[in-house]
Design an enzyme around this catalytic site. Structure first.
Site, PDB file in Angstrom:
ATOM      1  N   LYS A 178       0.801  -1.220   0.000  1.00 33.79           N
ATOM      2  CA  LYS A 178       0.000   0.000   0.000  1.00 33.79           C
ATOM      3  C   LYS A 178       0.831   1.266   0.000  1.00 33.79           C
ATOM      4  O   LYS A 178       1.831   1.368   0.704  1.00 33.79           O
ATOM      5  CB  LYS A 178      -0.871   0.022   1.239  1.00 33.79           C
ATOM      6  N   HIS A 220      -3.559 -17.274  -2.775  1.00 34.82           N
ATOM      7  CA  HIS A 220      -3.418 -16.398  -3.946  1.00 34.82           C
ATOM      8  C   HIS A 220      -2.852 -17.110  -5.157  1.00 34.82           C
ATOM      9  O   HIS A 220      -2.648 -16.504  -6.190  1.00 34.82           O
ATOM     10  CB  HIS A 220      -2.552 -15.191  -3.596  1.00 34.82           C
ATOM     11  N   GLU A 259     -20.707 -17.545   0.617  1.00 33.36           N
ATOM     12  CA  GLU A 259     -20.768 -16.157   0.105  1.00 33.36           C
ATOM     13  C   GLU A 259     -21.061 -16.048  -1.396  1.00 33.36           C
ATOM     14  O   GLU A 259     -20.644 -15.091  -2.047  1.00 33.36           O
ATOM     15  CB  GLU A 259     -19.467 -15.387   0.444  1.00 33.36           C
TER      16      GLU A 259
END
Ligand code: GLN
Ligand code: ZN
Length: 764
Positions: free
Chosen positions: A112, A698, A488
């Protein structure tokens, strides 16, 4: 004379043309030449807009094909050896392999950019010799001049920020790195000066973090070196995202101008300006218009602020500018046709912010009357916006005032809850579970979009989602997982899903911002008071639970993550908005509990990224953020087990806050850096339930049982088996069905073996 200046402009284009071009190139649908042609057009269009708007200091060199920090690494040849670069100009292929990896080399780390949601590629120092592969700011300057006659302001990432954002070196290497960088910067600046450039913007946002006085001295030394022999070239040293840590030393740097953020500085820059003044011979880049949020400016208030600043800076030395690059906001509100115009009129995206800057400049230069229409529009738009009943609801304000916010303590302390919960759930040692989502297959996405378009009915969509839930409940039972999830399938995005169901949010059509590489996000907008309307997750959880004897975890996104991944109204504090969200979620949690769901997970993956830049402000943030989580979760029965999840593992500095959440169980990403994590548990005794992610989700790769065993074994060296949970690193929605099942099979097997080693069997 007062000038208007822009620090950087979004690269993505009004319709994300930039993203499409990049992705077409990566999938070999267009050639490199076409890519460069298309992106050049976007770049020139961006410049033209600023030119037409009359911006005097137009940034050049802020455009990128992926990331500006990566551009800087490429420019200086800071390229890890695994990419096998042999020197010279960095090819597009080399550039993208650093960003995205290739068959032989993994991608560079991405992280970030300060406290924003933009991610940069981390430069890797390997002791390599730096070299100037191309003077990119010069190329950009020439292009703008030749194509559009623009006298641009080249933008460069500063050496100290570059150093601080890089990895792979120790403190002792710092002087050598700086020594390597200085001549390269000198060369760039020298060539720019030869070309006749007048102003260069050098970004040093690192000066707004908690750097020490010694580090500030190093910065001063660097800049006195950089500015040798640059003749008539002027440097504006630009800071943003907070106040500078060492005001007096910063404004004394040997440069021609300093850019300060007067929006996100907690008024500290302003205070310092009043106390210490500002050097008469320097330009002040005054960041007046919010470069990170989407709201229209109250021009009268901004003008007042400028008048205060002008008491310390002469008009001819004043630049009016946004607080930061505009890359953090969408391009233009012109693309928003569907929202209530009272709401869209209260927005200002990049193009509208540029107009605000022009209006303010006119007002300062010639008087407010000369920008009367802009001022009147701003006043009218904000007045109508503020009159919207949704902006201020008495019921919400009453509910979130006072005592209810201190009602954030569970009835019993954790140790006593733990006993009661174990009696109720009878879980085996090392319980296995997952983080919430299961694969969102093309079919899931297709069906949702058909439903959104109205091609299928609500009932058909619901039946479809239920069929997915049912299938995955069976799969989880067959795998032998202990605590199940519904998967979900009904959610696209973990914040959007709740934002669409809560009061106080709106969603735009095209308000995209770059998140990393070509990935753009369209954050929800919190414009009004946030309130619960009706249960949001109960039906799916209850349905899942009806299919099995296992516990099914209810699944929610936490208040701080909802806040941090949205654009948030700026007339209330972030704390107040978070408390409103927390109280709304509390109702959801109570509804789940009443419907028989007794394990509830409240995800807070974005808790950490809201940390302020300055360490001195961390405690304040963590206090209210943690309290909001507790307000949301504390009202449940002793036997209701609250879980949370975070997907990073930088536990040091942070473990107190995690413990203070008082969640019964946390699941956390670990697999990529279990070493560090184990270390932090050596230093700090963590007593609550904790699931260490035993494999990285990932990657499509299915890890071997042994790899997971290794992480379990390491974890058990520092944690007690009775607190230890087993789960993947994060949700599985981006994975394929087969790889998910195979990886979870391995996870269950590794768990069974670990239980055997601990001398227990899996039976309840
Ligand atoms: N429950 C979410 C999921 O499984 C958590 C996602 C996240 O941590 N980013 O997808
Ligand atoms: Zn996660």
């Amino acid at each position: 004379m007062v000038k208007s200046s822009i620090l950087g402009y979004p690269v993505i284009g009004e319709n994300r043309e930039w993203k499409r071009a990049l992705e077409a190139f990566w999938s070999e649908k267009i050639s490199e030449e076409e890519l460069l042609q298309t992106t050049k057009q976007i770049r020139l269009d961006n410049l033209k807009k600023q030119q037409v708007a009359g911006v005097e200091q137009i940034p050049v060199g802020d455009f990128t094909l992926y990331d500006r920090v990566l551009d800087t690494s490429a420019m200086f040849g800071i390229i890890p050896s695994r990419y096998q670069w042999k020197g010279g100009k960095v090819s597009t292929a080399h550039y993208f392999s650093m960003a995205r990896g290739n068959e032989n080399a993994v991608a560079s780390e991405m992280t970030k950019w300060f406290n924003t949601n933009y991610h940069y590629i981390v430069p890797e120092y390997e002791g390599q010799r730096f070299q100037l592969t191309e003077n990119k700011p010069l190329t950009a300057y020439r292009e703008a001049k030749k194509e559009l006659g623009i006298e641009g302001k080249p933008v460069l990432l500063g050496p100290y920020t570059l150093l601080k954002l890089s990895k792979g070196y120790e403190d002792k290497d710092v002087p050598a790195i700086i020594l390597q960088l200085i001549p390269l910067y000198q060369q760039i600046l020298h060539e720019l000066q030869e070309e006749g450039v007048q102003w260069v913007q050098i970004d040093e946002p690192i000066l707004c973090t908690s750097i020490t006085a010694d580090e500030m001295k190093a910065v001063t030394e660097i800049y006195s070196q950089l500015t040798k022999n640059i003749g008539s070239l002027n440097i504006l040293l630009q800071t943003y995202f907070d106040s500078v840590e060492h005001y007096e030393a910063t404004v004394a740097l040997p440069v021609a101008g300093i850019g300060l953020d007067f929006v996100h500085d907690n008024e500290q820059n302003l205070q310092n300006l009043k106390t210490h003044g500002f050097p008469r011979d320097k330009a002040l880049g005054a960041g007046i218009v919010d470069g990170r949020n989407i709201w229209r400016s109250d021009l009268d208030a901004k003008l007042l602020l400028l008048e205060t600043i002008q008491q310390h800076v002469k008009a001819e030395k004043l630049w009016i500018q946004p607080s930061s690059s505009l890359l953090h906001v969408p391009v233009t509100i012109r693309s928003e046709q569907k929202l209530d115009s009272v709401i869209t009129n209260a927005f200002a995206f990049a193009d509208e912010k540029i107009k605000e800057i022009s209006a303010l400049r006119t007002a300062v230069l010639e008087g407010k009357d000369y920008a009367a229409a802009d001022f009147a529009d701003s006043e009218k738009a904000l007045a109508s916006f503020n009159e919207l009943p949704a902006r201020k609801r008495q019921d919400v304000r009453d509910a979130s005032s006072g005592s209810v916010l201190s009602d954030s303590k569970r009835n019993l302390p954790f140790a006593e809850r733990k006993v009661k919960q174990q009696e109720k759930f009878q879980l085996p040692l090392l319980p296995t579970t997952t983080i919430g989502s299961f694969p969102q297959t093309p079919e899931v996405r297709k069906t949702r979009s058909e439903w959104r378009k109205g091609d299928i009915t609500d009932q058909q969509y619901k039946d479809f989602v239920n069929a997915e839930i049912s299938e995955w409940i069976t799969i989880q039972e067959d795998l032998g997982l202990d605590v199940l999830v519904h998967g979900e399938f009904e959610r696209t995005d973990m914040v959007e899903y709740f934002g669409e169901k809560l009061d106080g949010f709106v969603f735009t059509e095209k308000a995209w911002v770059q998140s990393y590489g070509s990935r753009c996000v369209k954050p929800p907008i919190i414009f009004g008071d946030v309130a619960f309307t009706k249960p949001m997750t109960v039906e799916e959880s209850v349905y899942a639970k009806s299919l099995t004897d296992h516990e099914v975890k209810g699944m929610l996104t936490g208040p701080v993550t909802i806040l941090n991944w949205s654009f948030v109204r700026d007339d209330l504090s972030r704390e107040e908005v978070t408390n409103q969200i927390a109280l709304a979620l509390r109702k959801e949690i109570e509804s789940l509990e009443a419907a028989g769901i007794h394990m509830i997970q409240v995800d807070e993956p974005a808790l950490r990224e809201g940390l302020p830049l300055k360490k001195s402000e961390w405690d304040h943030y963590l206090n209210w953020a943690v309290n909001a989580f507790r307000v949301a979760t504390a009202s449940v029965e002793d036997t209701t087990q609250i879980h949370t999840h975070m997907c990073y593992c930088d536990f040091n500095h942070f473990i107190d806050a995690i413990s203070a959440l008082d969640a019964d169980v946390i699941s956390i990403e670990t697999s990529r850096s279990h070493g560090d994590l184990v270390e932090s548990f050596n230093e700090y005794h963590y007593d609550k339930g904790i699931g260490l992610g035993v494999y990285d989700i990932h990657s499509p790769r299915v890890p071997a049982v042994e790899e997971m065993t290794e992480i379990i074994t390491k974890g058990l060296e520092v944690l007690d088996p009775s607190q230890f949970w087993i789960n993947p690193d994060c949700g599985l929605k981006t994975r394929k069905r087969e790889e998910t099942i195979a990886a979870l099979e391995h996870m269950v097997k590794a768990t069974e073996q670990a239980r055997q080693r601990l001398g227990v069997t899996a039976g309840k």
